[in-house]
Structure formats: structure tokens, C-alpha cells
Scaffold this active site. Sequence first.
Site: not given
Length: 159
Positions: A46, A51, A88-89, A130-131, A134
Site C-alpha cells: 500500500g 508518502q 512501510c516504504l 496502516h494506510e 498515514h
Amino acid sequence: MAIRNVREIGDPVLNKTAKEVKEITPRVKELIEDMLETMYEYDGVGLAAPQVGILKRIVVIDIGEGPIVLVNPVITLTEGEQCGSEGCLSVPGKAGMVTRPNHVKVEAYDANMEKFELEGTELLARAICHECDHLDGKLYVDLVEGELMDTDQEDFDEE
Ligand code: ZN
């Protein structure tokens, strides 16, 4: 379409609250396409707009069952519990154990601004939580139980 630069932990944009999308302009469409391309390029499950440095409430997810686009997502139900490894990226090379709901429902708009509801369990529920975090400037590292671990096996072996 283009791959966007993924912001990493320490970048203040990751701690800001994203703004609601009012309409799907050509720029927003392009952003969504770029987010999908960026997520696939970096093998992410995701990606949220902050991000890539854009404070808009847009999330893309693909847990291996095809792309999901969530515009202005609102989690309407959380149920149960799961504890699992998360990464996480924006926090490259790291992972940690995080407890999340095992079942969530989310209301959102798609890339055409059509409202829909999505239900997810297990990995999808985790990705949605998670997303969406953000979008409120929250990173999973603050939820990690125990220590943040290195996922880079080569580094690990050298130690
Ligand atoms: Zn993330």
C-alpha cells in the site's frame, strides 16, 4: 505515469494531516496512477499520498488481488485483533510487530468519485489501517511492540 520519490521517516510531511479530496481533477488522476506505479515499483502492499509528499486523503492498496483506490477513506468498523509483522516504504529495511483489528469496514470514494464500501480481514484489514494512519500523520513505528527489526538479511549476517 511516473514513479514518485517516496518520503522517508524524519520527513515532516509524514506527520501532517492530509486534506480531503474535493474533486477528481486530471492532476489527482495522475497522482493516483503514479501512486500505483510507485507502489508496484517498490513492491509495497500500500501507499498513501503523504508518502509521496502530497497531503491529500488518497490511499492505494494491492495485497495481491488487484489495485484498490481509496479516496477520503473513513474506517466505519473495526473488530477483533491480529498481531503481525508490518513494514512501510517510508521506513526502508525495517519491520516490527503491530496489533491491528482483524476485520475492518471502510467507506471511501473511488478514482471516479463514486462512493463505495470495502470490507477487509487479515492482511487487507492491516493495510487499510496502516494506510489510513498515514493520512493522519501516523507511522506504524509508534505502534510497534518490542523492537523495530532489520529486514535486510545481508546487513543482519554481517553483524
Ligand atoms: Zn506506510
